[in-house]
Motif scaffolding. Structure first.
Motif, PDB file in Angstrom:
ATOM      1  N   TYR A   1       8.765  45.125 -21.162  1.00  0.00           N
ATOM      2  CA  TYR A   1       8.824  46.519 -22.017  1.00  0.00           C
ATOM      3  C   TYR A   1       7.409  47.204 -22.307  1.00  0.00           C
ATOM      4  O   TYR A   1       7.667  48.193 -22.471  1.00  0.00           O
ATOM      5  CB  TYR A   1       9.799  46.532 -23.071  1.00  0.00           C
ATOM      6  N   ALA A   2       6.394  46.417 -22.268  1.00  0.00           N
ATOM      7  CA  ALA A   2       5.125  47.172 -22.646  1.00  0.00           C
ATOM      8  C   ALA A   2       4.305  47.746 -21.727  1.00  0.00           C
ATOM      9  O   ALA A   2       3.590  48.621 -21.872  1.00  0.00           O
ATOM     10  CB  ALA A   2       4.378  46.255 -23.421  1.00  0.00           C
ATOM     11  N   SER A   3       4.936  47.441 -20.504  1.00  0.00           N
ATOM     12  CA  SER A   3       4.315  48.136 -19.198  1.00  0.00           C
ATOM     13  C   SER A   3       5.216  47.964 -18.230  1.00  0.00           C
ATOM     14  O   SER A   3       6.067  46.967 -18.307  1.00  0.00           O
ATOM     15  CB  SER A   3       2.958  47.498 -19.155  1.00  0.00           C
ATOM     16  N   ASP A   4       5.020  48.751 -16.799  1.00  0.00           N
ATOM     17  CA  ASP A   4       6.041  48.555 -15.998  1.00  0.00           C
ATOM     18  C   ASP A   4       5.359  47.625 -14.870  1.00  0.00           C
ATOM     19  O   ASP A   4       6.365  47.014 -14.505  1.00  0.00           O
ATOM     20  CB  ASP A   4       5.880  50.016 -15.089  1.00  0.00           C
ATOM     21  N   GLU A   5       4.282  47.273 -14.785  1.00  0.00           N
ATOM     22  CA  GLU A   5       3.767  46.274 -13.922  1.00  0.00           C
ATOM     23  C   GLU A   5       2.808  45.487 -14.466  1.00  0.00           C
ATOM     24  O   GLU A   5       1.609  45.520 -14.190  1.00  0.00           O
ATOM     25  CB  GLU A   5       3.291  46.832 -12.596  1.00  0.00           C
ATOM     26  N   PRO A   6       3.007  44.433 -15.347  1.00  0.00           N
ATOM     27  CA  PRO A   6       2.117  43.760 -15.951  1.00  0.00           C
ATOM     28  C   PRO A   6       0.870  42.836 -15.141  1.00  0.00           C
ATOM     29  O   PRO A   6       0.071  42.854 -15.347  1.00  0.00           O
ATOM     30  CB  PRO A   6       2.724  42.945 -16.909  1.00  0.00           C
ATOM     31  N   GLU A   7       1.598  42.494 -13.877  1.00  0.00           N
ATOM     32  CA  GLU A   7       0.898  41.692 -13.062  1.00  0.00           C
ATOM     33  C   GLU A   7      -0.357  42.361 -12.494  1.00  0.00           C
ATOM     34  O   GLU A   7      -1.446  42.140 -12.219  1.00  0.00           O
ATOM     35  CB  GLU A   7       1.559  40.896 -11.972  1.00  0.00           C
ATOM     36  N   GLN A   8       0.213  43.703 -12.112  1.00  0.00           N
ATOM     37  CA  GLN A   8      -0.789  44.627 -11.434  1.00  0.00           C
ATOM     38  C   GLN A   8      -1.904  45.229 -12.477  1.00  0.00           C
ATOM     39  O   GLN A   8      -2.992  45.058 -11.988  1.00  0.00           O
ATOM     40  CB  GLN A   8      -0.106  45.947 -10.848  1.00  0.00           C
ATOM     41  N   ILE A   9      -1.344  45.266 -13.522  1.00  0.00           N
ATOM     42  CA  ILE A   9      -2.498  45.467 -14.714  1.00  0.00           C
ATOM     43  C   ILE A   9      -3.468  44.538 -14.948  1.00  0.00           C
ATOM     44  O   ILE A   9      -4.570  44.590 -15.081  1.00  0.00           O
ATOM     45  CB  ILE A   9      -1.519  45.836 -16.053  1.00  0.00           C
ATOM     46  N   LEU A  10      -2.837  43.188 -14.844  1.00  0.00           N
ATOM     47  CA  LEU A  10      -3.903  41.928 -14.934  1.00  0.00           C
ATOM     48  C   LEU A  10      -4.637  41.948 -13.650  1.00  0.00           C
ATOM     49  O   LEU A  10      -5.895  41.740 -13.794  1.00  0.00           O
ATOM     50  CB  LEU A  10      -3.101  40.737 -14.978  1.00  0.00           C
TER      51      LEU A  10
ATOM     52  N   LYS B   1      -9.874  42.126 -22.553  1.00  0.00           N
ATOM     53  CA  LYS B   1      -9.208  43.449 -22.085  1.00  0.00           C
ATOM     54  C   LYS B   1      -7.652  43.250 -22.110  1.00  0.00           C
ATOM     55  O   LYS B   1      -7.133  44.213 -22.569  1.00  0.00           O
ATOM     56  CB  LYS B   1      -9.557  43.542 -20.531  1.00  0.00           C
ATOM     57  N   LEU B   2      -7.167  42.033 -21.784  1.00  0.00           N
ATOM     58  CA  LEU B   2      -5.825  41.617 -22.260  1.00  0.00           C
ATOM     59  C   LEU B   2      -5.434  41.767 -23.542  1.00  0.00           C
ATOM     60  O   LEU B   2      -4.201  42.158 -23.854  1.00  0.00           O
ATOM     61  CB  LEU B   2      -5.388  40.071 -21.416  1.00  0.00           C
ATOM     62  N   GLU B   3      -6.258  41.125 -24.243  1.00  0.00           N
ATOM     63  CA  GLU B   3      -5.887  41.483 -25.731  1.00  0.00           C
ATOM     64  C   GLU B   3      -5.572  42.940 -26.219  1.00  0.00           C
ATOM     65  O   GLU B   3      -4.636  43.384 -27.016  1.00  0.00           O
ATOM     66  CB  GLU B   3      -6.939  40.860 -26.827  1.00  0.00           C
ATOM     67  N   LYS B   4      -6.538  44.152 -25.690  1.00  0.00           N
ATOM     68  CA  LYS B   4      -6.360  45.223 -25.806  1.00  0.00           C
ATOM     69  C   LYS B   4      -5.101  45.992 -25.193  1.00  0.00           C
ATOM     70  O   LYS B   4      -4.420  46.722 -25.799  1.00  0.00           O
ATOM     71  CB  LYS B   4      -7.731  45.959 -25.464  1.00  0.00           C
ATOM     72  N   GLU B   5      -4.857  45.398 -24.058  1.00  0.00           N
ATOM     73  CA  GLU B   5      -3.703  46.097 -23.343  1.00  0.00           C
ATOM     74  C   GLU B   5      -2.237  45.565 -23.936  1.00  0.00           C
ATOM     75  O   GLU B   5      -1.407  46.213 -23.995  1.00  0.00           O
ATOM     76  CB  GLU B   5      -3.526  45.321 -22.039  1.00  0.00           C
ATOM     77  N   ASP B   6      -2.399  44.242 -24.623  1.00  0.00           N
ATOM     78  CA  ASP B   6      -1.350  43.639 -25.432  1.00  0.00           C
ATOM     79  C   ASP B   6       0.027  43.777 -24.346  1.00  0.00           C
ATOM     80  O   ASP B   6       1.200  44.519 -24.797  1.00  0.00           O
ATOM     81  CB  ASP B   6      -1.088  44.249 -26.689  1.00  0.00           C
ATOM     82  N   ILE B   7       0.050  43.131 -23.479  1.00  0.00           N
ATOM     83  CA  ILE B   7       1.227  43.303 -22.482  1.00  0.00           C
ATOM     84  C   ILE B   7       2.035  41.841 -22.366  1.00  0.00           C
ATOM     85  O   ILE B   7       2.861  42.017 -21.466  1.00  0.00           O
ATOM     86  CB  ILE B   7       0.643  43.829 -21.047  1.00  0.00           C
ATOM     87  N   GLY B   8       1.638  41.088 -23.251  1.00  0.00           N
ATOM     88  CA  GLY B   8       2.603  39.955 -23.156  1.00  0.00           C
ATOM     89  C   GLY B   8       2.116  38.708 -22.150  1.00  0.00           C
ATOM     90  O   GLY B   8       2.783  37.726 -21.916  1.00  0.00           O
ATOM     91  N   ILE B   9       0.854  38.899 -21.851  1.00  0.00           N
ATOM     92  CA  ILE B   9       0.482  37.928 -20.865  1.00  0.00           C
ATOM     93  C   ILE B   9      -0.881  37.122 -21.339  1.00  0.00           C
ATOM     94  O   ILE B   9      -1.880  37.939 -21.913  1.00  0.00           O
ATOM     95  CB  ILE B   9      -0.101  38.493 -19.359  1.00  0.00           C
ATOM     96  N   ASN B  10      -1.026  35.806 -21.128  1.00  0.00           N
ATOM     97  CA  ASN B  10      -2.330  35.009 -21.480  1.00  0.00           C
ATOM     98  C   ASN B  10      -2.802  34.721 -20.174  1.00  0.00           C
ATOM     99  O   ASN B  10      -2.245  34.233 -19.081  1.00  0.00           O
ATOM    100  CB  ASN B  10      -1.823  33.589 -22.037  1.00  0.00           C
ATOM    101  N   LEU B  11      -4.374  34.639 -20.182  1.00  0.00           N
ATOM    102  CA  LEU B  11      -4.999  34.273 -18.977  1.00  0.00           C
ATOM    103  C   LEU B  11      -4.850  32.758 -19.289  1.00  0.00           C
ATOM    104  O   LEU B  11      -5.499  32.277 -20.286  1.00  0.00           O
ATOM    105  CB  LEU B  11      -6.394  35.007 -18.808  1.00  0.00           C
TER     106      LEU B  11
END
Length: 200
Positions: free
Chosen positions: A114-123, A162-172
């Motif tokens: 729910y934090a973004s529409d396309e988390p994989e594309q953001i990553l 950058k992922l920490e700032k986006e906070d979209i629920g994904i860990n690298l």
């Protein structure tokens, strides 16, 4: 007939409610339960209960997954360069052809959904930006030889930040350099043509 019809309708409703009261969660999944718009997670595995018609269940894959940058695998198993992604410019204005593999996992299923529409594309956008930014700070000799380990480490840390700032629920999980080499003359010309077309 009217009474029989009502009984049949009731039986159908009971059957559907009973069917909608259970769901199964695999070991590699986490269930996100939505109740009147509020989302919670269920870490339970196997057969689980929910309130029929009220609660909605979305299952999220929590295994480590990944994608390539700079190349793609064809159906016959061969690899094909994606010049828009693979060709980079170094600090001394040379071209290199760099391939990466980005692996990740979902750390927060609710934010992932729910934090973004396309988390994989953001990553992927973050990864490509980090790769280009990092490689542009090194000369071609470092990128091709002694600087590979440092470059890979810097790219990984930049993506994490950058992922920490986006906070979209994904860990690298990892950002690994698969290959880096001087591009062929054909790739250089194609890349220049693409850049020229973009500018036009």
């Amino acid at each position: 007939f009217g009474k029989l019809g009502r009984i049949i309708v009731i039986l159908i409703i009971v059957f559907v409610a009973a069917f909608d009261s259970f769901y199964t969660v695999k070991e590699t999944e986490t269930a996100v339960i939505t109740t009147f718009g509020k989302a919670t997670t269920n870490q339970g595995k196997g057969l689980q209960l929910k309130i029929p018609f009220i609660q909605k269940v979305t299952k999220v894959d929590t295994t480590v997954r990944g994608f390539s940058i700079g190349y793609e695998e064809n159906k016959d198993g061969s690899m094909e360069d994606l010049i828009d992604e693979s060709v980079m410019i170094t600090s001394d204005y040379n071209f290199i052809n760099a391939d990466f593999y980005i692996s990740y996992e979902v750390k927060d299923p609710i934010k992932y959904l729910y934090a973004s529409d396309e988390p994989e594309q953001i990553l992927k956008n973050i990864a490509m930006s980090s790769i280009r930014s990092t490689l542009s700070a090194y000369n071609v000799d470092s990128a091709l030889t002694t600087g590979k380990t440092e470059i890979q480490s810097n790219i990984k840390q930049m993506i994490i930040n950058k992922l920490e700032k986006e906070d979209i629920g994904i860990n690298l999980a990892d950002a690994s350099m698969q290959d880096v080499e001087p591009p062929t003359k054909e790739i250089q010309n194609a890349f220049k043509a693409v850049e020229t077309a973009k500018q036009n």
